[in-house]
Design an enzyme around this catalytic site. Structure first.
Site, PDB file in Angstrom:
ATOM      1  N   GLU A 155      10.680  46.011  46.057  1.00  0.00           N
ATOM      2  CA  GLU A 155      11.635  46.042  47.169  1.00  0.00           C
ATOM      3  C   GLU A 155      10.956  45.474  48.411  1.00  0.00           C
ATOM      4  OE1 GLU A 155      12.407  50.203  47.127  1.00  0.00           O
ATOM      5  OE2 GLU A 155      10.549  50.739  48.154  1.00  0.00           O
ATOM      6  N   ASP A 184       9.892  51.685  57.024  1.00  0.00           N
ATOM      7  CA  ASP A 184      10.505  50.365  56.819  1.00  0.00           C
ATOM      8  C   ASP A 184      10.616  49.568  58.116  1.00  0.00           C
ATOM      9  OD1 ASP A 184      10.999  51.637  54.339  1.00  0.00           O
ATOM     10  OD2 ASP A 184      13.063  52.103  54.895  1.00  0.00           O
TER      11      ASP A 184
END
Length: 309
Positions: A191, A21
């Site tokens: 997401e 991420d």
């Protein structure tokens, strides 16, 4: 192995360790990457950062934030996003992986005088701690619009919201219709939202597929407003079975001096396919004559050595 002086490309992954991420950002003359520490949730109790002057040699800054500074966080510190404002650095993060409005956790914000930290909890509580429009409060990205307004895009569980941050990042400003959290979920969204501007257009990007699997990928839309509507255009980052799988949850850096665009993302090595074995990589991102993003070729070489200016 090449020495630092001989190293001409970053190589992928760009630094060792399991990290996911990643948010890539440029502060001054340095590139920075703020990733999730990829491990079982109970071990995700801190955030590291990495800096570089040239994309090829990276310095690790350990534990720039951890749960000793954020009393309400106890696990699953995820997907940091950082902005510089008024000579301070604000680090937004998710924590605790809450599954309902009845649990403590969500999206927090920490502050420091330096991009390397240490960061301290800005509020003493989460900034967002509820499910609005079905969006789990994780995966926040903070975007500064051309008029100076800061927007937060966030959300898991296949829902994405946008909200207008107030001036000191302690809360939100309602939209004209009285709502605070507007749903802007595009087709395929799971997401990991991200936003940037180029040529007067807003490019909205997100991750699709399952984060633990091989088909994790990134898609994008373009719009004339930071509020959309966002219509899916194409997939631009995905696995290459000869290089790596699970390429997703990304960010974008723009070297304005050289007009070079980089996509910073995580992927899963072919030899280590388990869930938490994710590594941070960088590849170049290019546009066609119409401003569309060309599909990114994921590489082992990474990107060429490049100063910010």
């Amino acid at each position: 192995m090449a020495s630092e002086q001989q190293k001409k490309t970053s190589g992928n992954p760009v630094f060792p360790g399991w990290y996911a991420d990643p948010e890539g950002v440029i502060f001054g003359k340095n590139y920075w990457i703020y990733p999730t520490y990829s491990a079982p949730y109970e071990k995700q109790v801190f955030l590291d950062a990495f800096s570089s002057t040239d994309l090829t040699n990276w310095q690790k800054h350990e534990r720039i934030l951890d749960t000793t500074s954020v009393k309400w966080a106890n696990r699953a510190m995820w997907a940091p996003s950082i902005v510089e404002k008024d000579k301070k650095y604000y680090l937004f993060f998710g924590a605790n992986d809450i599954q309902s409005d009845n649990e403590l956790g969500g999206i927090g914000v920490a502050v420091s005088d330096k991009p390397s930290g240490p960061f301290e909890d800005h509020l003493g509580k989460p900034l967002i701690d509820k499910f609005h429009n079905g969006a789990q409060p994780i995966d926040q990205f903070v975007f500064k619009d051309k008029d100076g307004q800061y927007y937060m895009y966030y959300g898991g569980w296949r829902h994405c919201n946008v909200a207008k941050l107030n001036n000191d990042f302690t809360g939100f400003i309602p939209f004209e219709d009285g709502t605070t959290f507007k749903e802007v979920t595009p087709e395929g969204y799971v997401e990991g939202p991200f936003m940037f501007m180029r040529g007067g257009k807003y490019y909205f990007m997100w991750s699709e597929g399952g984060w633990g699997g091989p088909n994790y990928r990134v898609a994008y839309a373009m719009a004339d407003s930071p509020l959309g509507p966002f219509k899916r255009i194409d997939t631009i980052l995905q696995q290459d079975p000869e290089v790596a799988t699970g390429a997703g949850h990304h960010s974008v850096m723009h070297n304005k001096a050289k007009d070079l665009w980089y996509i910073v993302y995580h992927r899963k090595p072919l030899e280590n396919p388990s869930r938490d074995h994710r590594v941070t990589c960088i590849d170049e991102m290019k546009f066609d004559a119409n401003g569309m993003i060309k599909p990114v070729k994921i590489t082992m070489e990474g990107v060429a050595q490049q100063k910010v200016k």
